[in-house]
Design an enzyme around this catalytic site. Sequence first.
Site, PDB file in Angstrom:
ATOM      1  CG  ASP A   1      67.033-154.928  25.092  1.00 42.71           C
ATOM      2  OD1 ASP A   1      66.962-154.569  26.295  1.00 42.71           O
ATOM      3  OD2 ASP A   1      66.252-154.515  24.223  1.00 42.71           O
TER       4      ASP A   1
ATOM      5  NE  ARG B   1      66.694-148.190  20.570  1.00 47.66           N
ATOM      6  CZ  ARG B   1      67.817-148.602  20.007  1.00 47.66           C
ATOM      7  NH1 ARG B   1      68.742-147.732  19.702  1.00 47.66           N
ATOM      8  NH2 ARG B   1      68.040-149.869  19.784  1.00 47.66           N
TER       9      ARG B   1
ATOM     10  CG  ASP C   1      64.908-157.713  26.558  1.00 49.05           C
ATOM     11  OD1 ASP C   1      63.903-157.391  27.220  1.00 49.05           O
ATOM     12  OD2 ASP C   1      64.932-157.716  25.312  1.00 49.05           O
TER      13      ASP C   1
ATOM     14  CB  THR D   1      60.712-144.385  14.619  1.00 47.75           C
ATOM     15  OG1 THR D   1      60.487-144.468  16.042  1.00 47.75           O
ATOM     16  CG2 THR D   1      59.399-144.607  13.889  1.00 47.75           C
TER      17      THR D   1
HETATM   18  C1  PRP Z   1      67.601-148.946  25.839  1.00 46.48           C
HETATM   19  C2  PRP Z   1      68.624-148.333  26.763  1.00 46.48           C
HETATM   20  C3  PRP Z   1      68.456-146.867  26.498  1.00 46.48           C
HETATM   21  C4  PRP Z   1      68.121-146.838  25.036  1.00 46.48           C
HETATM   22  C5  PRP Z   1      69.343-146.433  24.274  1.00 46.48           C
HETATM   23  O1  PRP Z   1      66.337-148.847  26.371  1.00 46.48           O
HETATM   24  O2  PRP Z   1      68.447-148.695  28.094  1.00 46.48           O
HETATM   25  O3  PRP Z   1      67.440-146.255  27.264  1.00 46.48           O
HETATM   26  O4  PRP Z   1      67.742-148.161  24.665  1.00 46.48           O
HETATM   27  O5  PRP Z   1      69.044-146.277  22.928  1.00 46.48           O
HETATM   28  P1  PRP Z   1      69.083-144.872  22.210  1.00 46.48           P
HETATM   29  O6  PRP Z   1      70.343-144.192  22.647  1.00 46.48           O
HETATM   30  O7  PRP Z   1      69.089-145.231  20.756  1.00 46.48           O
HETATM   31  O8  PRP Z   1      67.845-144.099  22.589  1.00 46.48           O
HETATM   32  P2  PRP Z   1      65.060-149.492  25.638  1.00 46.48           P
HETATM   33  O9  PRP Z   1      64.402-148.477  24.746  1.00 46.48           O
HETATM   34  O10 PRP Z   1      65.450-150.789  24.998  1.00 46.48           O
HETATM   35  O11 PRP Z   1      64.042-149.701  26.813  1.00 46.48           O
HETATM   36  P3  PRP Z   1      64.164-150.621  28.117  1.00 46.48           P
HETATM   37  O12 PRP Z   1      65.196-149.990  29.017  1.00 46.48           O
HETATM   38  O13 PRP Z   1      62.798-150.538  28.676  1.00 46.48           O
HETATM   39  O14 PRP Z   1      64.556-152.008  27.706  1.00 46.48           O
HETATM   40  N1  URA Z   2      69.644-150.332  23.793  1.00 45.20           N
HETATM   41  C1  URA Z   2      70.211-151.449  24.316  1.00 45.20           C
HETATM   42  O1  URA Z   2      69.748-151.960  25.336  1.00 45.20           O
HETATM   43  N2  URA Z   2      71.275-151.961  23.695  1.00 45.20           N
HETATM   44  C2  URA Z   2      71.795-151.416  22.583  1.00 45.20           C
HETATM   45  O2  URA Z   2      72.798-151.931  22.066  1.00 45.20           O
HETATM   46  C3  URA Z   2      71.184-150.268  22.054  1.00 45.20           C
HETATM   47  C4  URA Z   2      70.117-149.740  22.693  1.00 45.20           C
END
Ligand code: PRP
Ligand code: URA
Length: 208
Positions: free
Chosen positions: A199, A103, A202, A107
């Site tokens: 997150d 994400r 993370d 944006t």
């Molecule tokens: C997080 C989570 C989802 C997304 C949710 O991933 O695991 O995939 O955010 O957010 P959204 O519903 O607003 O799209 P992230 O983009 O942080 O990537 P990661 O899993 O690599 O940490």
């Molecule tokens: N992605 C995450 O990992 N946590 C949140 O709360 C939202 C998006």
Amino acid sequence: MSLYILDHPLLLHKLSIIRDRNTSVKEFREIVSEIAMLMCYEATRDLAVEDVDIETPVANATVKRLAGKKLAIVPILRAGLGMVDGMLNLIPSAKVGHIGLYRDPETLEPVEYFCKLPADIAERLVIVIDPMLATGGSAAAALRFLKERGCVNIKLMVIIAAPEGVVRIQAEHPDVDIYAAALDEKLNSHGYIVPGLGDAGDRIFGTK
Ligand code: PRP
Ligand code: URA
């Protein structure tokens, strides 16, 4: 489409641990996997079964077995990876596809960086897994990729959902049932779920 909130006491308890900021990476990862296994049990409640004739050591018997092709699990990278082992504990023969999305922090729009799916995925029930459904952008994009590849039978399984994400999936993918262990209050101005767990990627991989 339906939204199923899986509020079994074991799930509530485990969720309380991963929400806690003091939970270690090791414990967080283990419990995410356990939650995925428990949720998988509920989300597969409606799988089709068929009669099979077997012999027990005592008599002939007609028993039930899963019918048709086994399902496919599709984690959204990265955080969805933390749920794969828990699902495979229950369905060891499932195929696993991967969709890589992150994400954009400005944006909040999903950016695709990887997609590798089983060749026969269109013939399978697909369960998309990701711990978090926030704006719904990542899950909506993943569901779109799967439909472009012919998938017609898809479920979305998340640990925590925000109302905003649920509304978006309902609008863009009304045919997809959503399974969540919790429906939280809202998103904050950075797109994080409140109260959420922070997150997820993370916390699973210890990258912060
Ligand atoms: C997080 C989570 C989802 C997304 C949710 O991933 O695991 O995939 O955010 O957010 P959204 O519903 O607003 O799209 P992230 O983009 O942080 O990537 P990661 O899993 O690599 O940490
Ligand atoms: N992605 C995450 O990992 N946590 C949140 O709360 C939202 C998006």
